[in-house]
Each structure stands twice: as structure tokens, then as C-alpha cells.
Design a protein around this motif. Sequence first.
Motif, PDB file in Angstrom:
ATOM      1  N   PHE A  37      30.141  21.948  89.443  1.00 28.91           N
ATOM      2  CA  PHE A  37      31.005  20.787  89.211  1.00 28.91           C
ATOM      3  C   PHE A  37      30.408  19.836  88.170  1.00 28.91           C
ATOM      4  O   PHE A  37      31.071  19.477  87.195  1.00 28.91           O
ATOM      5  N   PHE A  38      29.145  19.457  88.368  1.00 27.41           N
ATOM      6  CA  PHE A  38      28.557  18.439  87.494  1.00 27.41           C
ATOM      7  C   PHE A  38      28.107  19.008  86.141  1.00 27.41           C
ATOM      8  O   PHE A  38      28.373  18.418  85.097  1.00 27.41           O
ATOM      9  N   LEU A  39      27.422  20.144  86.170  1.00 26.78           N
ATOM     10  CA  LEU A  39      26.936  20.719  84.918  1.00 26.78           C
ATOM     11  C   LEU A  39      27.953  21.658  84.282  1.00 26.78           C
ATOM     12  O   LEU A  39      28.170  21.619  83.065  1.00 26.78           O
ATOM     13  N   GLY A  40      28.551  22.506  85.102  1.00 27.30           N
ATOM     14  CA  GLY A  40      29.475  23.495  84.555  1.00 27.30           C
ATOM     15  C   GLY A  40      30.813  22.943  84.129  1.00 27.30           C
ATOM     16  O   GLY A  40      31.489  23.550  83.287  1.00 27.30           O
ATOM     17  N   MET A  41      31.217  21.793  84.680  1.00 34.38           N
ATOM     18  CA  MET A  41      32.519  21.241  84.318  1.00 34.38           C
ATOM     19  C   MET A  41      32.419  19.842  83.711  1.00 34.38           C
ATOM     20  O   MET A  41      32.829  19.631  82.563  1.00 34.38           O
ATOM     21  N   ILE A  42      31.879  18.870  84.447  1.00 34.67           N
ATOM     22  CA  ILE A  42      31.869  17.480  83.976  1.00 34.67           C
ATOM     23  C   ILE A  42      31.044  17.335  82.697  1.00 34.67           C
ATOM     24  O   ILE A  42      31.515  16.803  81.679  1.00 34.67           O
ATOM     25  N   GLU A  58      33.755  31.768  84.002  1.00 31.86           N
ATOM     26  CA  GLU A  58      32.363  31.890  83.586  1.00 31.86           C
ATOM     27  C   GLU A  58      31.427  31.348  84.662  1.00 31.86           C
ATOM     28  O   GLU A  58      30.406  31.972  84.989  1.00 31.86           O
ATOM     29  N   ASN A  59      31.746  30.192  85.203  1.00 29.12           N
ATOM     30  CA  ASN A  59      30.934  29.631  86.281  1.00 29.12           C
ATOM     31  C   ASN A  59      30.949  30.535  87.512  1.00 29.12           C
ATOM     32  O   ASN A  59      29.939  30.673  88.212  1.00 29.12           O
ATOM     33  N   TYR A  60      32.108  31.134  87.783  1.00 31.00           N
ATOM     34  CA  TYR A  60      32.212  32.036  88.926  1.00 31.00           C
ATOM     35  C   TYR A  60      31.301  33.244  88.756  1.00 31.00           C
ATOM     36  O   TYR A  60      30.568  33.622  89.680  1.00 31.00           O
TER      37      TYR A  60
END
Length: 250
Positions: A37-42, A58-60
Motif C-alpha cells: 500500500f505505502f511503497l507499491g502504491m502511494i 506487479e505487487n501481487y
Amino acid sequence: MHSYFDISRFWLLMKLELFKSRRGVAMTLVIIFGLSFFLGMIVDLAIEPLTLVFDHYENYTFSLLIGGFILSSLAFHGLRNTLTRYQFLMVPVSAFERVVCMWLLTSLGWILVFTLTYTLYTLVANTIGQLLFSHVKFNAFNPFSEQAFTPMKYYFVCQSVFLVGAAYFRGYVFPKLLILLIVTAFIALIIAYSFMHDVILADDHTVEECDLENMPSVKTVWTCAKFFFWWLLAPINWVLTYLGLKDQEV
């Protein structure tokens, strides 16, 4: 044990392993979702403001593989030192039941649990992300898509390597296996280059015409390598895991 498999005994072992690993799995999921959530998206959207479409595949893929490999390397944790090894081996179950139990939990079990929880996570993440980045379109995560199914297949095969390491190594299984894989890949690369450098650097091939996958010799090796990876690697590792546990019992 004289009996290789008993369903009631196996079910008790499954409940025991689930009870012992519940906190570790819960903490792993919390850490993975927090980082996603914080690194991979925000952070990713903040440093790339021109992004208009965001998806979670990609995160998955990264989280499924790394999280699963770490958990697989922690299988058979009771073998790590002398005191816990005696307690681990005195549990009245067979080596075959141990292998099947840990394979189900760390392979199919991890894929199912992680995919389900990750799907729920993306629903929450997309809602919050839309509030913070109104100009970005957040695509829904589809666990039945090819983008999600492909990393599942790779994890199903590659996870068996870490299960073998958990049966043979005494401690620091994950870093030891990474070092071993890096060294093995480096040696394989040198061997492959020594066999194919004449083909790659052949003077009678131009850059446009030099398609390695279509060369008969290279294509045969590549076909055999793919067959070994998809159909032989995992079964061989499962057998090695079983043999490793049998040696521990002796």
C-alpha cells in the motif's frame, strides 16, 4: 511410523501446524499489505504523477513469490537445533505426512489464502487510492486473470526448491538458498555460453537474422529446459524433501 498415511493423524498434524504458524502468517500478510500500500502504491504514484492507470498485478506477483518463499523456507522449523529436533521428530506422524502437510500449507494453501486476502486488500486500497489520487484509474484485481494465474504457476514450481532447503539446511534457509541459486545460475550461464558462444557470434548471421530460439541446437536445449522446469523440477524436489526428512528420522 509403520503407516505412511493416516487421514485422522494427518488432520491432527494439519491443525497443529496451522496453530503454530498462525501468528507468523498473520504478521507476514500485514507486512506485505503495508508495503504494497505505502511503497507499491502511494509512493509509486507520488513520484510518478503522470501515471493515469494503476493495477496491482506487479505487487501481487512480487508479494506472492517472496512471501511464499520465506514461509516455505521456515517449514520444518523444529529441525533448526538439537533441542527442538528431538521434539519435532517425536511427534507420531510419518515423514510422508510431514511433507504433504507442509506442501499443502506452503504451496496450495499459501496461494489460496494470499490471493483471497490480496483481493480484499485491493478493494480497500483502490477506494483509498481514488480519494487521494482522483486523476488515476484504479483497475480491479482479477484473481482469475492470466496476469494472476501465471505467477501462481511459477510459484507452484519454484516453491519446491525452498521446501528442499527447509528439509536439509539447519538455519538461515532463505539466504543460504539465494546464495546457492545465484552460484548455480552463474555456473549454468558460463556452461551455456561455452557451448553456444560460437553460434551466437557466428559471422554468417546478421543481427536481424540471429534468432536464438529458432536455431535447431538452441531450440532443442530450450525445449528440454522448459520441460524439466514445468514437469520434473517440482516432483524431484518433493522426493528430495521426503528423503531429507527420512534421513533426519534415522
